[in-house]
Write an enzyme that holds these catalytic residues in place. Structure first.
Site, PDB file in Angstrom:
ATOM      1  N   ILE A 156       0.835  -1.200   0.000  1.00 39.63           N
ATOM      2  CA  ILE A 156       0.000   0.000   0.000  1.00 39.63           C
ATOM      3  C   ILE A 156       0.875   1.258   0.000  1.00 39.63           C
ATOM      4  CG2 ILE A 156      -1.880   1.234   1.155  1.00 39.63           C
ATOM      5  CD1 ILE A 156      -2.518  -1.631  -0.015  1.00 39.63           C
ATOM      6  N   ARG A 242      -6.345   5.364 -14.075  1.00 42.74           N
ATOM      7  CA  ARG A 242      -5.291   4.825 -14.945  1.00 42.74           C
ATOM      8  C   ARG A 242      -4.643   5.840 -15.872  1.00 42.74           C
ATOM      9  NH1 ARG A 242      -8.554  -0.303 -15.100  1.00 42.74           N
ATOM     10  NH2 ARG A 242      -7.561  -1.470 -13.414  1.00 42.74           N
ATOM     11  N   GLU A 363      -1.836  -0.762 -10.648  1.00 46.41           N
ATOM     12  CA  GLU A 363      -3.177  -0.379 -11.126  1.00 46.41           C
ATOM     13  C   GLU A 363      -3.574  -1.185 -12.369  1.00 46.41           C
ATOM     14  OE1 GLU A 363      -4.525   3.596 -10.919  1.00 46.41           O
ATOM     15  OE2 GLU A 363      -3.224   4.068  -9.222  1.00 46.41           O
TER      16      GLU A 363
END
Lengths: 385, 340, 261
Positions: A156, A242, A363
């Site tokens: 994370i 994105r 991602e």
């Protein structure tokens, strides 16, 4: 290339460049070497209103869209992909709240996020759930007074430094991905701790840790939107975010291209600057074409997101995949142009090459995204038959 | 103070003589005053006028000694209240003396003090002033002081005159003029001026002075300076520079890069953003000779450059040059000097 | 606390060249910036306002395009800007510049502090601050590196001198020049830039200042620039040949001949 940016967008881009050059450039090698979290730069970005860019005006933001965010990320990445990641993740950690949060939730958190007083993070990945995000196991059990969270989130960004986390958890494990929900967790909540700092190949100025939840109780009002919507919310978030990864890739590639051109002009071999060698010219020209094409696609995808179009999965995936592959190719070639010097840490291109790699991975790994694009193509074909 | 506008029409022939403000600190007259007097004596001779020094302070050492530096008259204002150079008092006292005695030229060192209060004197008189001059000359026909001053960080030099108003005023950078031989047989006169404190106001107050530079040798005053730059590569290598300096009896200097890197403290920095030095011997080790550095040391009497890049611009200002690896050259030089 | 910051727009480089034909500086292609030393003055003014309230007024004398410098000052936190511009102001030396600023400050309402940078990047004089103070009959402190205290119409500052620093006290209003050690100027903010774009900068000329034309611009200047030139390098000296040993021996023998050893 003329991208028809508005005056305001040009201002955002040029101020982001100024910050990158004046505040990030002098310390980027040190941040990379020491894997230090760039707090001083975060404060500069906050002072310059950069965290307001992606927050709506009603909550003390400037109401910018995906394109505005991309402009900031691109300029920061041109100098340091790690600093850019640290910044961009704040948008990732805020979008779900901005889009699905209640008025009360937004009023409570967004002004501090806009001011840069509170950093944010977004957590979905787990040890068993990477590309297959639906395989998450972390649970949020409804109990008296809220939800009790148990489980561990992995890799994370901003973990430990951020104050506010949007965490995707299973409120109904029996329903799998359809039982997932987005829950806000504040740093300091009892039962919420962080794992060790990961040592990374690139973007080392950003911090990556685990989020560890052990009977962590959060109030019911921390649920964002409805129960069971978490997975859909996350997928929609990634569709919007994105192009930002694409912008990061374009910025890194741009920085590498500029460094390679500088070097090729200065480096004398065979009695002439190597930029006058046709083989080098060919490489540089190809790099420039790739970077510009990637930028055009990223800006176009960002504008598609900002148009309010509902189906944007393909466009944003294309921008991310294309730009990140370009970044990897261009940074690798930049190291090649710079030769032995480029391979050394005294010169910035090897760092850019290391930073570029992650853009192909996070991602949504490029393979997964290509698959998603292919699925859309097949669906469309099926519809027309 | 805005009333008496310009010396126009007053007749510049009423103004005569050159004055040098002899700045003292802690009762010691600063070197820059002696440097100025050497040059000012030549200018005074070119004009055929007297040279006077003005000294404000308390129990200042060796005021008489100014005479040996070429002074005909000394205006000495001695008061306990002038000891710490309160600028309000200095300004008002100097304005009054100038109005009384009308020198045609007034010079002062471009020190922190000089650059702070001399502009106020010029504004109050009022007359023209040029700052931080690096050369002075006389156009004897027109009786004009030609004041050369650097602009754009020393990349452009400008020659300034003050054609009409008097006195013609300039602050002059320390170390641009070398000290002249003193002449102990010279005769001169000390004129003691009463300090009439009640006539002046001082609105700023010095509460405390804190000395900050703990150097053994001040680079501005050193005869020999050994300076290091980027070529030294790291802080530890400055020990070599230190050693060469101590063998030569000199001080250690550094370029901006070396200071920015933290290899040496700012007081050692020489160049546009540091100090301007004018030693007899300047040894530049691992210094490329960027303009910003060179402007701070180019007036040194003899410059030695040691650098591995034969194209380094430092060789363009060097008297002697060694093209080679400083890590070989310097230790050998130290060894051979020690043996002597 | 109302603070006035005096600033100048200067060419953004000291690497200027002289046109050999006209003997003037080549200014083409050089971007104009706020004099870097003045950015510390702006920052300090803004910090004082953040602590004590009031406003920061940036003031500059220059050609019409100097408006951009004042707008930039607003983007950096100044509340307002005033441009002193008139063809009659051209060619001013430090005295005429100070005099023009003096006339403008007479027009301003109450202020407690005037801050200037220690000197400009182009002229390198550092004279406007002290001369302005003298004209306004205000106390003056140069080279301020820290403002320690402001209270009850008094301030206490730290100022740099050659061999250390001095703690000085002064009554207000006062004029300060500040050095780069005093702060790290902030970058502009997006909201500040937006504010600066919509800000209107009043322009005061000879008429607005009710100025005596003899005291401004070239005609108000005591000094004249007779000529400008580029500094000449000393010619190339002697480069010693041979191996390291030979070179070092040669050097030592030369230094001995010249009387340095």
């Amino acid at each position: 290339m003329e991208y028809f940016l508005t005056e305001e967008q040009k201002t955002i881009k040029s101020l982001a460049r100024k910050i990158a050059e004046e505040r990030v450039l002098p310390v980027r090698a040190e941040l990379d070497e020491k894997e230090e979290f760039p707090w001083a730069i975060i404060r500069d970005l906050a002072d310059a209103d950069m965290f307001r860019v992606f927050v709506p005006e009603e909550y003390e933001g400037l109401g910018g869209g995906c394109l505005e965010l991309c402009l900031v990320v691109e300029e920061l990445s041109r100098v340091c992909g790690g600093v850019a990641a640290t910044y961009a993740v704040n948008a990732l950690g805020s979008y779900t709240l901005i889009e699905y949060g209640t008025e009360e939730q937004k009023k409570r958190y967004l002004p501090d996020i806009a001011a840069g007083k509170k950093l944010t993070a977004f957590a979905i990945s787990e040890a068993t759930a990477g590309s297959d995000a639906s395989a998450i196991r972390m649970t949020a059990e409804k109990v008296e007074g809220g939800y009790r969270l148990n489980g561990t989130k992995q890799f994370i960004t901003n973990a430990g430094e951020a104050e506010l986390y949007t965490v995707i958890v299973l409120t109904d494990p029996s329903r799998g991905a359809r039982g997932a929900s987005a829950i806000l967790v504040e740093k300091g909540t009892s039962g919420f701790t962080f794992g060790k700092e990961e040592k990374k190949m690139g973007i080392r100025a950003s911090v990556t840790r685990e989020l560890i939840f052990r009977n962590c109780l959060v109030p019911e009002e921390n649920l964002i939107g409805r129960e069971g919507m978490g997975f859909i919310q996350a997928m929609r978030l990634f569709d919007r975010s994105r192009p930002g990864i694409g912008a990061q890739a374009v910025g890194i590639a741009q920085g590498a291209l500029e460094a390679a051109v500088d070097y090729a002009q200065q480096r004398i071999q065979f009695g002439q600057p190597i930029i006058s060698l046709p083989v080098v010219q060919d490489m540089l020209a190809e790099m420039a074409i790739q970077v510009e094409a990637a930028r055009a696609l990223v800006y176009a995808a960002a504008r598609t997101v900002d148009s309010g179009a509902r189906k944007i999965t393909e466009e944003s995936a294309m921008a991310k995949v294309f730009a990140s592959d370009v970044a990897m190719k261009v940074t690798t070639d930049a190291v090649q142009v710079c030769g032995g010097t480029g391979y050394m840490k005294d010169y910035p291109v090897e760092k850019m090459m290391r930073d570029a790699k992650i853009t192909q991975i996070y991602e949504g790994a490029n393979q997964i995204l290509r698959n998603a694009i292919a699925v859309e193509l097949r669906k469309r074909k099926a519809r027309t038959e | 103070m805005m009333g008496s506008y310009k010396g126009k029409g007053m007749g510049n022939e009423d103004y005569s003589g050159i004055w040098v403000f002899a700045e003292q600190r802690n009762g010691q007259i600063k070197n820059v005053a002696y440097e100025l007097l050497g040059r000012a004596r030549e200018l005074a001779d070119a004009l055929g006028v007297e040279l006077s020094a003005v000294c404000f302070g308390h129990e200042v050492d060796d005021v008489n000694g100014l005479i040996a530096h070429g002074v005909d008259k000394i205006y000495l204002v001695d008061s306990a209240e002038l000891g710490d150079n309160q600028e309000d008092l200095l300004t008002q006292q100097l304005v009054e003396l100038v109005q009384q005695h009308r020198p045609e030229i007034l010079l002062a060192g471009a020190t922190a003090l000089g650059r702070a209060f001399i502009p106020r004197v010029a504004a109050a008189l009022p007359t023209g002033l040029s700052a931080d001059c690096t050369d002075l000359d006389i156009d004897a026909d027109k009786r004009l002081l030609l004041q050369t001053k650097p602009t754009f960080g020393g990349n452009i030099l400008a020659v300034i005159t003050c054609p009409e108003a008097r006195p013609q005023m300039a602050t002059v950078r320390p170390h641009v003029f070398s000290l002249h031989e003193t002449d102990g047989s010279r005769k001169g006169e000390i004129i003691k001026v009463d300090f009439k404190r009640e006539r002046y106001t001082s609105r700023t107050k010095l509460v405390e002075f804190v000395a900050e530079v703990a150097e053994t040798v001040k680079i501005e005053e050193a005869d020999v300076i050994v300076a290091g730059g980027r070529g030294l590569e790291k802080a530890e290598n400055f020990e070599m520079i230190q050693e060469l300096a101590s063998v030569m009896g000199g001080a250690v200097g550094a370029t901006r890069v070396a200071v920015d890197e933290g290899w040496l403290a700012y007081p050692h920095q020489i160049g546009q953003t540091g100090k301007t030095v004018c030693p007899r011997l300047y040894i530049a080790v691992g210094i490329s000779g960027a303009l910003q550095h060179v402007v701070g040391m180019q007036t040194s009497e003899c410059i030695v450059a040691i650098n591995d890049d034969p194209h380094a611009p430092i060789f363009e200002v060097a008297t002697y040059g060694i093209v080679g690896d400083l890590f070989q050259v310097v230790p050998l030089l130290i060894e051979k000097l020690k043996k002597r | 606390m109302n603070v006035v910051v005096c600033l100048k727009q200067v060419p953004g480089t000291t690497q200027v060249k002289i046109d050999p034909e006209t003997n003037t500086l080549i200014r083409q292609g050089i971007e104009n910036i706020i004099n870097p030393f003045d950015t510390y003055a702006i920052e300090e003014g803004v910090r004082l306002r953040e602590r004590f309230g009031g406003k920061v007024t940036a003031i500059s004398m220059g050609p019409p395009q100097a408006e951009t410098a004042l707008k930039e000052a607003i983007s950096l936190g100044a509340d307002e800007g005033i441009l002193l511009s008139d063809p009659a102001f051209a060619g001013a030396d430090t005295w005429a510049t100070s005099c023009t600023l003096f006339m403008a400050l007479r027009k301003l309402e109450k202020y407690d502090l005037i801050i200037c940078g220690r000197q400009t990047l182009d002229g390198d004089t550092g004279q406007v601050g002290p001369q302005l103070a003298e004209m306004l009959a205000l106390p003056f402190i140069a080279y301020v590196s820290q403002i320690e205290e402001v209270a009850d119409g008094e301030m206490r500052v730290r100022r740099m001198v050659e061999d250390g620093y001095e703690i000085m006290e002064s009554s207000l209003p006062t004029v300060l020049t500040v050095v780069k050690e005093i702060n790290t100027p902030r970058l502009p903010s997006l909201r500040g830039i937006a504010r600066s774009k919509s800000a209107s900068i009043p322009v005061w000329g000879v008429e607005e200042l009710n100025a005596d034309p003899d005291k401004v611009g070239l005609s108000g200047s005591f000094t004249r620039v007779v000529r400008i030139f580029s500094p000449q390098r000393v010619c190339r000296g002697e480069i010693f040949q041979g191996d390291v040993e030979d070179q070092v021996d040669c050097l030592i023998s030369r230094l001995k001949d010249d009387g340095f050893l």
